[in-house]
Scaffold this motif. Structure first.
Motif, mmCIF file in Angstrom:
data_model
loop_
_atom_site.group_PDB
_atom_site.id
_atom_site.type_symbol
_atom_site.label_atom_id
_atom_site.label_comp_id
_atom_site.label_asym_id
_atom_site.label_seq_id
_atom_site.Cartn_x
_atom_site.Cartn_y
_atom_site.Cartn_z
ATOM 1 N N SER A 116 0.846 -1.193 0.000
ATOM 2 C CA SER A 116 0.000 0.000 0.000
ATOM 3 C C SER A 116 0.879 1.240 0.000
ATOM 4 C CB SER A 116 -0.925 0.016 1.216
ATOM 5 O OG SER A 116 -0.178 0.184 2.406
ATOM 6 N N THR A 117 0.270 2.369 -0.302
ATOM 7 C CA THR A 117 0.961 3.658 -0.210
ATOM 8 C C THR A 117 0.029 4.639 0.471
ATOM 9 O OG1 THR A 117 2.393 3.369 -2.136
ATOM 10 C CG2 THR A 117 1.843 5.624 -1.533
ATOM 11 N N ARG A 118 0.566 5.407 1.403
ATOM 12 C CA ARG A 118 -0.209 6.460 2.077
ATOM 13 C C ARG A 118 0.401 7.806 1.697
ATOM 14 N NH1 ARG A 118 -2.248 6.779 8.303
ATOM 15 N NH2 ARG A 118 -3.885 5.531 7.315
ATOM 16 N N ASP A 164 -6.549 24.249 7.274
ATOM 17 C CA ASP A 164 -7.924 24.075 7.723
ATOM 18 C C ASP A 164 -8.465 22.724 7.277
ATOM 19 O OD1 ASP A 164 -8.194 26.735 8.868
ATOM 20 O OD2 ASP A 164 -8.167 27.460 6.791
ATOM 21 N N LYS A 165 -9.651 22.399 7.770
ATOM 22 C CA LYS A 165 -10.308 21.149 7.409
ATOM 23 C C LYS A 165 -10.557 21.099 5.903
ATOM 24 C CE LYS A 165 -14.429 18.375 8.426
ATOM 25 N NZ LYS A 165 -15.679 18.308 9.204
ATOM 26 N N PRO A 166 -10.146 20.022 5.237
ATOM 27 C CA PRO A 166 -10.299 19.956 3.780
ATOM 28 C C PRO A 166 -11.734 19.666 3.337
ATOM 29 C CG PRO A 166 -9.327 17.931 4.596
ATOM 30 C CD PRO A 166 -9.441 18.852 5.776
ATOM 31 N N ASP A 167 -12.121 20.310 2.238
ATOM 32 C CA ASP A 167 -13.385 20.016 1.567
ATOM 33 C C ASP A 167 -13.000 19.287 0.285
ATOM 34 O OD1 ASP A 167 -15.836 19.902 0.377
ATOM 35 O OD2 ASP A 167 -16.112 22.069 0.157
ATOM 36 N N PHE A 168 -13.219 17.963 0.239
ATOM 37 C CA PHE A 168 -12.648 17.164 -0.849
ATOM 38 C C PHE A 168 -13.664 16.219 -1.480
ATOM 39 C CE2 PHE A 168 -12.335 14.599 2.938
ATOM 40 C CZ PHE A 168 -12.588 13.305 2.507
ATOM 41 N N VAL A 216 -8.812 4.733 -0.237
ATOM 42 C CA VAL A 216 -9.525 5.152 0.968
ATOM 43 C C VAL A 216 -9.045 6.561 1.287
ATOM 44 C CG1 VAL A 216 -9.978 4.701 3.399
ATOM 45 C CG2 VAL A 216 -9.653 2.781 1.821
ATOM 46 N N VAL A 217 -9.954 7.532 1.196
ATOM 47 C CA VAL A 217 -9.593 8.942 1.375
ATOM 48 C C VAL A 217 -10.385 9.510 2.549
ATOM 49 C CG1 VAL A 217 -9.382 11.187 0.252
ATOM 50 C CG2 VAL A 217 -9.235 9.093 -1.126
ATOM 51 N N VAL A 231 -4.690 9.902 1.953
ATOM 52 C CA VAL A 231 -5.063 9.074 0.806
ATOM 53 C C VAL A 231 -4.337 7.743 0.948
ATOM 54 C CG1 VAL A 231 -5.062 8.848 -1.702
ATOM 55 C CG2 VAL A 231 -5.376 11.108 -0.661
ATOM 56 N N ASP A 232 -5.090 6.688 1.240
ATOM 57 C CA ASP A 232 -4.534 5.337 1.331
ATOM 58 C C ASP A 232 -4.864 4.582 0.054
ATOM 59 O OD1 ASP A 232 -3.301 5.450 3.784
ATOM 60 O OD2 ASP A 232 -5.061 4.807 4.897
ATOM 61 N N LEU A 233 -3.852 4.011 -0.563
ATOM 62 C CA LEU A 233 -4.036 3.240 -1.793
ATOM 63 C C LEU A 233 -3.593 1.809 -1.529
ATOM 64 C CD1 LEU A 233 -2.523 5.931 -4.171
ATOM 65 C CD2 LEU A 233 -4.948 5.388 -3.916
ATOM 66 N N TYR A 234 -4.557 0.898 -1.506
ATOM 67 C CA TYR A 234 -4.283 -0.504 -1.207
ATOM 68 C C TYR A 234 -4.264 -1.315 -2.506
ATOM 69 C CZ TYR A 234 -5.286 0.791 3.602
ATOM 70 O OH TYR A 234 -5.268 1.399 4.834
#
Length: 447
Positions: free
Chosen positions: A38-40, A47-51, A112-113, A128-131
């Motif tokens: 995986s890669t993180r 500030d808190k992200p709006d994504f 997984v974001v 951002v986790d990429l499994y």
């Protein structure tokens, strides 16, 4: 109040309310954490992200949009060792106020974001986790490859899973001078790995071999995939004040054990995975659940007894090299101790929040002594209690057990206890009579 004053007041209110809409979030830095499968990628923001995000195919890409955010001038490059991400770049945003990030991928992934609130040394973050969906991308360390290539004629190695606590985005506790727990635990784990792999009849399997994060609920799963006989998790303790110090050893609490067995019973796939062939035999039985409960209870009972036995020896070994915070093994509900089928312990190597112990934990010499104590405790237990199909079992059969004679013991009594004949006992010890002396040491051959 005049009309002009009212208009000015309303105008100022509108400006005040609108300011948050005009203010832009800022990407302060981007950190990339590789792991074998995986890669993180972590974006540090003000500030808190709006994504939002979506996937694209041919070629495979992940696209992440950050609303009302400024670009970071230079994005980090992705090292060649990454198996999943080949490049991180910007693309044309969907509007002037947003940022569009594109992850160019080498393989099929499950993204997984999620956002993380400020904590410890970190501000707001977007993770951002990429499994990888292809487990063949996992990298095996050179040490493990060498260990795998060791050929034993018939007897297998005893497999020890080593879990270095925390890692990657999760630094664990942080010492007064800035030492990360994740760094210390990995250094001690690698020393333990070297000792185990140098011992004939033992082999190590690292849960993490580098600075990357592994989810707590997958650490014992990884040990199970590697067919581990034993699981040891290495940590460094911390407290809100610098006073507390000393090492301790933890085993699973009975309450947590009962809870975990219950969860496995309710999950058909889980208890089939654990029970293996036994689950297939029970598949059509009306009493499957009760049989599984009995088998899992026995498995958990064995795991807990083994874990406690090793922990008791480990406390004695740690006492030789470090101050103890607790003189006996402690019982807890740590997540990494929950596996019903793998005996497990957690070792707190000291308090990283204590300035003196932080300095010790960074010391190569102290790390070596801690690793040696952990290794000695595990080896001592398995020399006395080896799995039947292991090389240790064969070695044990070649060396007699030692027995020191106590008051009231006789040759016939000892022969009966160890399942051998009196004549064999006399022959091995070269005894010309049946007389024994208190304190006399006898060799007890294998029955």
């Amino acid at each position: 109040m005049s009309r002009a004053v009212v208009k000015l007041f309303i105008y100022l209110m509108v400006i005040t309310i609108s300011l948050p809409l005009w203010a832009k979030n800022t990407i302060n830095s981007v950190r990339v954490w590789p792991s074998p499968d995986s890669t993180r990628v972590v974006f540090d923001l003000n500030d808190k992200p709006d994504f939002s995000y979506f996937m694209l195919k041919n070629p495979s890409r992940l696209v992440v949009d950050l609303e009302n955010t400024n670009e970071l001038k230079i994005l980090p490059g992705v090292p060649p060792k990454h198996q999943i991400v080949s490049k991180l770049r910007y693309s044309k945003p969907k509007n002037k106020q947003s940022v569009r990030l594109v992850f160019e991928l080498n393989a099929a992934v499950k993204p997984v974001v999620f956002a993380l609130a400020p904590t410890g040394p970190y501000k707001n973050r977007l993770v951002v986790d990429l499994y990888s969906k292809n487990k063949s991308t996992a990298v095996t360390s050179s040490t493990q490859i060498a260990a795998k290539n060791r050929q034993l004629s018939q007897e297998r190695d005893i497999v020890i899973a080593i879990d270095a606590g925390h890692g990657g985005e999760d630094p664990g506790s942080i010492g007064p001078s800035g030492t990360y727990e994740k760094t210390v635990t990995l250094q001690i784990a690698k020393r333990l790995e070297r000792m185990i792999d140098s011992e004939q009849g033992m082999i190590s399997r690292m849960v993490r071999s580098g600075d990357y994060f592994v989810k707590l609920n997958t650490r014992t799963n990884r040990a199970r995939e590697k067919k581990a006989d034993f699981f040891v998790s290495i940590h460094a303790d911390a407290f809100s004040s610098p006073g507390p110090n000393g090492a301790s050893v933890w085993v699973l609490s009975l309450r947590r054990a009962n809870s975990e067995v219950g969860k496995w019973i309710e999950d058909q796939e889980k208890h089939s995975e654990l029970l293996g062939g036994a689950a297939d035999v029970m598949k059509d039985a009306a009493n499957e659940k009760y049989l599984a409960q009995a088998l899992l209870d026995m498995s958990m009972d064995h795991s807990m007894k083994t874990g406690l036995s090793v922990a008791e020896v480990m406390v004695k070994e740690l006492r030789k090299v470090a101050k103890l915070h607790k003189k006996d093994p402690q019982h807890a509900s740590f997540s990494v101790l929950k596996s019903p089928d793998i005996p497990s312990i957690l070792v707190e190597t000291g308090f990283i929040s204590n300035p003196r112990e932080e300095k010790l934990l960074k010391s190569a010499n102290h790390q070596e002594r801690l690793a040696k104590a952990i290794f000695t405790a595990i080896k001592t237990y398995y020399l006395k209690n080896p799995p039947d199909d292991s090389l240790f079992a064969k070695l044990k059969s070649q060396y007699p057990t030692k027995h020191k004679v106590r008051p009231g013991e006789s040759l016939s009594m000892l022969a009966s206890r160890y399942g051998i004949t009196v004549s064999k006992l006399k022959q091995v010890n070269k005894l010309s009579s049946n007389t024994l002396f208190i304190g006399q040491e006898l060799d007890i051959p294998q029955s």
